[in-house]
Enzyme design. Structure first.
Site, PDB file in Angstrom:
ATOM      1  N   ASP A  12       0.809  -1.143  -0.003  1.00 12.95           N
ATOM      2  CA  ASP A  12       0.129   0.170  -0.055  1.00 12.95           C
ATOM      3  C   ASP A  12       0.921   1.271  -0.037  1.00 12.95           C
ATOM      4  OD1 ASP A  12      -2.498  -1.419   0.102  1.00 12.95           O
ATOM      5  OD2 ASP A  12      -2.436  -1.426   2.226  1.00 12.95           O
ATOM      6  N   ARG A  92       0.703   3.290  16.565  1.00 14.29           N
ATOM      7  CA  ARG A  92       0.226   4.297  15.842  1.00 14.29           C
ATOM      8  C   ARG A  92       0.583   5.658  16.397  1.00 14.29           C
ATOM      9  NH1 ARG A  92       0.892   0.385  12.845  1.00 14.29           N
ATOM     10  NH2 ARG A  92      -1.101  -0.711  11.915  1.00 14.29           N
ATOM     11  N   ASP A 121      -7.126   2.336  12.855  1.00 14.45           N
ATOM     12  CA  ASP A 121      -5.904   2.811  12.456  1.00 14.45           C
ATOM     13  C   ASP A 121      -5.973   4.386  12.068  1.00 14.45           C
ATOM     14  OD1 ASP A 121      -4.239   1.045  13.802  1.00 14.45           O
ATOM     15  OD2 ASP A 121      -3.974  -0.078  11.887  1.00 14.45           O
ATOM     16  N   SER A 171      -3.029  -9.887   6.307  1.00 15.12           N
ATOM     17  CA  SER A 171      -2.565  -8.535   6.634  1.00 15.12           C
ATOM     18  C   SER A 171      -1.967  -8.463   7.755  1.00 15.12           C
ATOM     19  CB  SER A 171      -3.866  -7.668   6.464  1.00 15.12           C
ATOM     20  OG  SER A 171      -3.458  -6.486   7.146  1.00 15.12           O
TER      21      SER A 171
HETATM   22  N1  ARG Z   1      -7.559  -4.681  15.440  1.00 14.74           N
HETATM   23  C1  ARG Z   1      -6.176  -4.194  15.519  1.00 14.74           C
HETATM   24  C2  ARG Z   1      -6.269  -2.716  16.104  1.00 14.74           C
HETATM   25  O1  ARG Z   1      -7.241  -2.040  15.417  1.00 14.74           O
HETATM   26  C3  ARG Z   1      -5.019  -4.531  14.632  1.00 14.74           C
HETATM   27  C4  ARG Z   1      -4.936  -3.671  13.295  1.00 14.74           C
HETATM   28  C5  ARG Z   1      -4.074  -3.751  12.411  1.00 14.74           C
HETATM   29  N2  ARG Z   1      -4.116  -5.132  12.181  1.00 14.74           N
HETATM   30  C6  ARG Z   1      -3.572  -5.514  10.899  1.00 14.74           C
HETATM   31  N3  ARG Z   1      -3.593  -6.992  10.763  1.00 14.74           N
HETATM   32  N4  ARG Z   1      -3.072  -4.800   9.839  1.00 14.74           N
HETATM   33  O2  ARG Z   1      -5.674  -2.256  16.963  1.00 14.74           O
END
Ligand code: ARG
Length: 394
Positions: A12, A92, A121, A171
């Site tokens: 991405d 994040r 995210d 992912s």
């Molecule tokens: N569900 C988790 C969160 O919102 C993980 C998000 C990222 N996961 C991923 N496989 N890209 O914190």
């Protein structure tokens, strides 16, 4: 126009470098933040330049991640919906903060991230960008471009971008605190995650036949020792990910409620996080009184909810941390744990100055508690029950 992009090196964000420079006629500065993901950062840098970045930053934030985010998460026993230790969520704000700082330094007009419009995210990046660089525009190409994975690969090939189309079908998001795994067959919540989805946690038929015992030592609620040896938090977390994973411990398979109102099935490998939070919660029971614990649980839940929802930068989170820090003063002690075939047991704990008092609680005659005090207390304790019962009998 000049844009700072939080760059992971994945499909991405690699496509994004090119796409942003075309769509916005912009120069793209890429920022890769090392929060403990298992990546070759010089390879990522090379990829960024090959894809058209004008400048690349690689920032080692592991120590900051451990000391300012993970230590707080441990003190707050941070679990979202009692299951998810927030491994992705905690990283994040730090990634976004570092990216925004580069944007300000480089005189950028915008900051960019690779999050989708369906997840949490985006909220975490947008809120942190808003806090650190409120005047900059936010660009989130995935919310705009509407490309499927195959279309992205096609775009990458067309523009000669260095992407690897045969990467995992899942992912994956990875850092010191854990690994999040989503997509492909995991989207069916009835399907068991295949072993090949996992990297840290061993399948049970490959784990040692002997249990392993170890101790974790805490100072003011923060883990600082393993088996009496002092370690910095980055090292300690790494060691426990290996130790727990080796014994098949640390998987979470969770149907999760996202902030945007969608449920999603999420799978996590989080051995160190679960070991440290379990040990810490156990030690707290030695120190904090009944009402203190009950109140702190509410604070802990709110803390986890804020962090999950992207509000790390919110003043409320900082105020909750002030309470949590106060609660952890003098929380010095040790927890004894045993790992075996996918399970973790706390088998002992001791504190330096705990509230737990053997002198008072003992069944032996040496107890210093004068049991005669119990009679009056117990009479008053049951007074209301007695009066209610008398009323009914009248
Ligand atoms: N569900 C988790 C969160 O919102 C993980 C998000 C990222 N996961 C991923 N496989 N890209 O914190």
């Amino acid at each position: 126009m000049k844009v700072a992009l939080a760059y992971s090196g994945g499909l991405d964000t690699t496509v994004m470098i090119k796409w942003i420079s075309q769509r916005y006629n912009a120069e793209v500065v890429t920022v890769t933040v090392d929060v403990g993901q298992d990546e070759d950062f010089s390879e990522i840098e090379e990829k960024a330049y090959k894809s058209g970045a004008v400048k690349h930053y690689s920032i080692d934030a592991k120590k900051k991640f451990a000391d300012e985010f993970l230590s707080r998460a441990i003190k707050a026993n941070a679990m979202y919906e009692r299951s998810y230790p927030l491994s992705s969520a905690l990283s994040r704000p730090l990634i976004a903060e570092e990216t925004a700082k580069v944007a300000l330094k480089e005189g950028c007009d915008a900051v960019a991230h690779g999050c989708t419009g369906k997840g949490n995210d985006q909220l975490r990046f947008d809120a942190t960008f808003a806090a650190v660089a409120p005047d900059l525009k936010i660009i989130a190409p995935v919310r705009e471009w509407n490309m499927s994975r195959d279309e992205e690969i096609e775009y990458a090939l067309e523009h000669n971008l260095p992407v690897n189309p045969v990467k995992s079908r899942f992912s994956i998001d990875e850092n010191l605190w854990g690994r999040s795994i989503e997509a492909a067959e995991l989207e069916d919540p009835w399907t068991e995650p295949p072993t090949e989805a996992f990297k840290l946690v061993k399948p049970l038929d490959q784990t040692p036949d002997k249990p392993e015992e170890f101790t974790i030592g805490f100072r003011n609620g923060v883990p600082e020792y393993i088996n009496g040896d002092r370690k910095d938090l980055v090292t300690l977390v790494r060691m426990l990910n290996v130790l727990g994973g080796m014994h098949g411990y640390g998987l979470v398979d969770h149907v999760e409620d996202r902030v945007v109102g969608l449920k999603s099935r999420e799978v996590y490998e989080v051995p160190a996080a679960l070991i440290l939070i379990n040990a810490h919660m156990d030690l707290e029971k030695m120190f904090l009184g009944r009402r203190f614990q009950a109140f702190k649980q509410q604070v802990d839940n709110l803390w986890a909810d804020l962090v999950y929802s992207g509000l790390w930068m919110d003043p409320l989170r900082k105020a909750l941390d002030a309470f949590i820090d106060e609660s952890q003063k003098g929380l010095d002690g040790e927890v004894r744990l045993r790992l075996y075939k996918g399970s973790l047991r706390v088998v002992g704990r001791r504190g330096e100055k705990p509230l737990y008092s053997p002198k008072y609680i003992t069944y032996a005659r040496e107890s210093v508690f004068d049991q005669r005090a119990g009679e009056g207390f117990s009479k008053l304790w049951s007074l209301e029950t007695r009066l209610s019962s008398l009323r009914e009998k009248e």
